[in-house]
Scaffold this motif. Structure first.
Motif, PDB file in Angstrom:
ATOM      1  N   GLU A 260     109.163  20.237  17.346  1.00 45.19           N
ATOM      2  CA  GLU A 260     108.142  19.177  17.335  1.00 45.19           C
ATOM      3  C   GLU A 260     107.242  19.317  16.113  1.00 45.19           C
ATOM      4  O   GLU A 260     106.909  18.330  15.456  1.00 45.19           O
ATOM      5  N   ILE A 263     109.227  18.223  13.000  1.00 43.47           N
ATOM      6  CA  ILE A 263     109.357  16.762  12.914  1.00 43.47           C
ATOM      7  C   ILE A 263     108.029  16.141  12.484  1.00 43.47           C
ATOM      8  O   ILE A 263     107.988  15.239  11.647  1.00 43.47           O
ATOM      9  N   ALA A 264     106.923  16.654  13.033  1.00 40.21           N
ATOM     10  CA  ALA A 264     105.601  16.121  12.679  1.00 40.21           C
ATOM     11  C   ALA A 264     105.298  16.377  11.212  1.00 40.21           C
ATOM     12  O   ALA A 264     104.736  15.520  10.514  1.00 40.21           O
ATOM     13  N   ARG A 265     105.677  17.546  10.735  1.00 41.08           N
ATOM     14  CA  ARG A 265     105.422  17.880   9.331  1.00 41.08           C
ATOM     15  C   ARG A 265     106.245  17.002   8.392  1.00 41.08           C
ATOM     16  O   ARG A 265     105.747  16.496   7.391  1.00 41.08           O
ATOM     17  N   VAL A 266     107.524  16.814   8.721  1.00 39.28           N
ATOM     18  CA  VAL A 266     108.389  15.966   7.891  1.00 39.28           C
ATOM     19  C   VAL A 266     107.858  14.542   7.875  1.00 39.28           C
ATOM     20  O   VAL A 266     107.827  13.875   6.823  1.00 39.28           O
ATOM     21  N   SER A 267     107.430  14.056   9.037  1.00 37.96           N
ATOM     22  CA  SER A 267     106.886  12.702   9.131  1.00 37.96           C
ATOM     23  C   SER A 267     105.637  12.550   8.276  1.00 37.96           C
ATOM     24  O   SER A 267     105.453  11.544   7.576  1.00 37.96           O
ATOM     25  N   ALA A 268     104.767  13.577   8.297  1.00 39.62           N
ATOM     26  CA  ALA A 268     103.543  13.544   7.505  1.00 39.62           C
ATOM     27  C   ALA A 268     103.855  13.543   6.010  1.00 39.62           C
ATOM     28  O   ALA A 268     103.213  12.832   5.225  1.00 39.62           O
ATOM     29  N   GLU A 269     104.843  14.342   5.619  1.00 39.36           N
ATOM     30  CA  GLU A 269     105.228  14.399   4.211  1.00 39.36           C
ATOM     31  C   GLU A 269     105.808  13.065   3.747  1.00 39.36           C
ATOM     32  O   GLU A 269     105.541  12.619   2.620  1.00 39.36           O
ATOM     33  N   LYS A 270     106.609  12.419   4.605  1.00 43.35           N
ATOM     34  CA  LYS A 270     107.173  11.114   4.255  1.00 43.35           C
ATOM     35  C   LYS A 270     106.084  10.064   4.128  1.00 43.35           C
ATOM     36  O   LYS A 270     106.120   9.212   3.222  1.00 43.35           O
ATOM     37  N   SER A 271     105.099  10.119   5.022  1.00 43.71           N
ATOM     38  CA  SER A 271     103.990   9.161   4.961  1.00 43.71           C
ATOM     39  C   SER A 271     103.188   9.344   3.682  1.00 43.71           C
ATOM     40  O   SER A 271     102.788   8.369   3.032  1.00 43.71           O
ATOM     41  N   LYS A 272     102.971  10.602   3.320  1.00 42.35           N
ATOM     42  CA  LYS A 272     102.234  10.911   2.093  1.00 42.35           C
ATOM     43  C   LYS A 272     102.994  10.412   0.875  1.00 42.35           C
ATOM     44  O   LYS A 272     102.426   9.828  -0.046  1.00 42.35           O
ATOM     45  N   SER A 274     105.244   7.995   0.799  1.00 41.98           N
ATOM     46  CA  SER A 274     105.235   6.530   0.794  1.00 41.98           C
ATOM     47  C   SER A 274     103.912   5.990   0.254  1.00 41.98           C
ATOM     48  O   SER A 274     103.876   5.008  -0.488  1.00 41.98           O
TER      49      SER A 274
END
Length: 288
Positions: A260, A263-272, A274
């Protein structure tokens, strides 16, 4: 990270992770550690060194070392392990000497060291040529800060103990069998565990096995039963009990929590990423 007395499978390994207790271990790789957040206690041989955010440390090949975390909050570090074969022209020095104090405080850490650590942390693809160049710079920028001392030629009982358990922890071993194999009495061997590692034989052995099991839980899809047996535990019941006593959660819950967070870290990196990519377009829209 778990105890090894062998070359790492990769020429360069980069671990950006929450700092945790790691039992005494040694390996053929040279290890760099950079504190990203919080603090870390680095133990090398029989000495402890306190590290804070921005500090940079270096452990030479085949040095017994371990980590402790005492401060609350987030404690995070980047660990870089590299084969000495990639470290020319420093290879001979890495084998013959070791630093008296293996830590450079943040005020003296060269900007190039920080940039390289961050580049390795953020790299999305592996490039052997670039990694080798980075290692050369890390060594060139850090080695002058270390006062060196020549290594002792012989292997003392502490090193033999760590090496033996690193190679045999998956097997069914006892204090008596280990003492017999090392040619010492159980009394002397017990004093190594209590005096140097501050824990008894069974606790130290369980910590090694649990460290290894955690690495498998985090980085493989093996079943918990498979991980239990591969880590040297005699039964899943024994494994579950030891795991809960040490980590306060079940092996399954531990794996779920780590996934978890990943996944949260990868999602945060992708948002950053973008947000960075969309920023120029937003500026153009304002101008229009």
């Amino acid at each position: 990270m778990y105890p090894l007395y062998e070359a790492t499978k990769q020429n360069v390994s980069v671990l950006d992770k929450i700092s945790t207790h790691v039992s005494p271990h040694l390996h053929y790789a040279v290890e760099f550690v950079y504190i990203i957040e919080g603090t870390l206690e680095l133990g090398v041989e029989r000495e402890f060194y306190h590290m804070e955010k921005g500090d940079f440390g270096m452990i030479f090949p085949n040095q017994i070392h371990h980590y402790q975390v005492f401060s609350e909050g987030v404690n995070r570090a980047c660990y870089i392990l590299a084969s000495p074969a990639l470290c020319t022209p420093f290879t001979e020095d890495l084998q013959k000497y070791c630093p008296k104090i293996p830590v450079i405080s943040q005020n003296f850490v060269d900007a190039d060291i920080i940039n390289i650590v961050n580049s390795l942390r953020e790299a999305k693809q592996r490039d052997g040529i670039t990694e080798r160049a980075y290692l050369q710079i890390l060594l060139a920028k850090s080695m002058p800060f270390f006062a060196m001392t020549e290594r002792c030629c012989g292997r003392d009982l502490v090193e033999q103990t760590v090496s033996y358990l690193s190679m045999h922890f998956k097997e069914e071993i006892t204090l008596q069998k280990m003492a017999l194999d090392l040619g010492v009495s159980t009394y002397i061997l017990s004093r190594v565990f209590s005096g140097t590692f501050h824990r008894n034989f069974n606790r130290y052995l369980n910590e090694i096995r649990l460290d290894y099991a955690c690495a498998l839980l985090e980085h493989t899809n093996q079943s918990i039963t498979e991980i239990c047996m591969e880590s040297g535990f005699s039964s899943q019941r024994t494994f579950n009990r030891a795991f809960r006593e040490y980590y306060r959660v079940t092996p399954k819950a531990y794996r779920d929590q780590k996934r978890e967070k990943f996944i949260a870290r990868v999602s945060a990196e992708k948002s950053k990423e973008s947000a960075i990519l969309s920023a120029p377009q937003q500026e153009r829209n304002k101008e229009d």
